[in-house]
Design a protein around this motif. Structure first.
Motif, mmCIF file in Angstrom:
data_model
loop_
_atom_site.group_PDB
_atom_site.id
_atom_site.type_symbol
_atom_site.label_atom_id
_atom_site.label_comp_id
_atom_site.label_asym_id
_atom_site.label_seq_id
_atom_site.Cartn_x
_atom_site.Cartn_y
_atom_site.Cartn_z
ATOM 1 N N LEU A 283 46.223 47.481 38.960
ATOM 2 C CA LEU A 283 45.695 46.252 39.563
ATOM 3 C C LEU A 283 46.624 45.738 40.652
ATOM 4 N N SER A 284 46.054 45.022 41.601
ATOM 5 C CA SER A 284 46.877 44.300 42.574
ATOM 6 C C SER A 284 47.209 42.940 41.969
ATOM 7 N N GLN A 285 48.211 42.260 42.531
ATOM 8 C CA GLN A 285 48.559 40.914 42.059
ATOM 9 C C GLN A 285 47.387 39.953 42.238
ATOM 10 N N GLU A 286 46.586 40.179 43.272
ATOM 11 C CA GLU A 286 45.434 39.316 43.529
ATOM 12 C C GLU A 286 44.363 39.480 42.458
ATOM 13 N N GLU A 287 44.257 40.675 41.895
ATOM 14 C CA GLU A 287 43.242 40.959 40.880
ATOM 15 C C GLU A 287 43.645 40.469 39.484
ATOM 16 N N LEU A 288 44.927 40.231 39.289
ATOM 17 C CA LEU A 288 45.443 39.919 37.952
ATOM 18 C C LEU A 288 44.807 38.677 37.311
ATOM 19 N N PRO A 289 44.717 37.529 37.993
ATOM 20 C CA PRO A 289 44.125 36.347 37.336
ATOM 21 C C PRO A 289 42.695 36.582 36.841
ATOM 22 N N GLU A 290 41.874 37.234 37.651
ATOM 23 C CA GLU A 290 40.490 37.501 37.242
ATOM 24 C C GLU A 290 40.448 38.464 36.059
ATOM 25 N N PHE A 291 41.296 39.487 36.096
ATOM 26 C CA PHE A 291 41.361 40.455 35.004
ATOM 27 C C PHE A 291 41.740 39.755 33.696
ATOM 28 N N ILE A 292 42.781 38.921 33.746
ATOM 29 C CA ILE A 292 43.227 38.201 32.549
ATOM 30 C C ILE A 292 42.131 37.243 32.076
ATOM 31 N N GLY A 293 41.520 36.523 32.993
ATOM 32 C CA GLY A 293 40.455 35.588 32.627
ATOM 33 C C GLY A 293 39.297 36.278 31.927
ATOM 34 N N LYS A 294 38.890 37.414 32.458
ATOM 35 C CA LYS A 294 37.801 38.187 31.850
ATOM 36 C C LYS A 294 38.199 38.649 30.458
ATOM 37 N N HIS A 295 39.397 39.201 30.348
ATOM 38 C CA HIS A 295 39.891 39.665 29.046
ATOM 39 C C HIS A 295 39.962 38.538 28.034
#
Length: 170
Positions: free
Chosen positions: A125-137
């Motif tokens: 993941l890129s740093q930009e993708e991390l918040p959305e990834f964590i939120g979804k999880h």
């Protein structure tokens, strides 16, 4: 006494677990470390060589093995552990002392950003993708985490404060 800590990766389960075990003079077990020792491979190697399905199967078997032991301990689980193979039910059958260490999405982003390369689920993941990834999880995993008997909100708290909060409940 068997205390199990659940929560998303980076929530402080291992840090808090070690401190709590020291304070209570109990053994500390980290499920990922236990798995690495038993399988004689690192978690990233297990994922790379055998895949996530194999990893989750072994995680379940080793979790049951630990919980069925007669020893007193503090157990830190992997972030996904409660969400697969009926593991949360297995944990709750093994002990009533289950604590969810809860952090906000941004709290987790701040903790996990420096560790992304060493985390199999985050390394691509890129740093930009991390918040959305964590939120979804978190959205997917929260029903499992919420089954824990106790929830500790950890944002802005030092590990020692979290340990004190757990000790006040047990």
């Amino acid at each position: 006494m068997k205390i199990v800590l659940v929560g998303y990766m980076g929530s402080g389960k291992s840090t808090v677990g070690k401190l709590l075990a020291s304070d209570l003079n109990l053994s500390f077990l980290d499920l990922d470390t236990y798995m690495e020792q038993r399988l004689q491979k690192s978690i990233p190697t297990i994922f790379n060589e055998n895949g996530e399905i194999y990893f989750r199967k072994m995680e379940h078997l080793l979790l049951k093995e630990i919980l069925e032991s007669k020893e007193n301990f503090i157990l830190s689980t992997g972030g996904g552990t409660p969400c697969y193979s009926g593991n949360m039910e297995t944990i709750m059958d093994g002990t009533a002392d289950v604590f969810y260490l809860k952090l906000s999405i941004m709290g987790l982003v701040n903790r996990l950003t420096p560790e992304m390369a060493g985390r199999p689920l985050l390394k691509n993941l890129s740093q930009e993708e991390l918040p959305e990834f964590i939120g979804k999880h978190l959205f997917e995993r929260n029903p499992y985490y919420a089954m824990a008997k106790h929830t500790i909100n950890c944002d802005g708290k030092a590990p020692s404060e979290i340990v004190d909060q757990i000790k006040s409940v047990i």
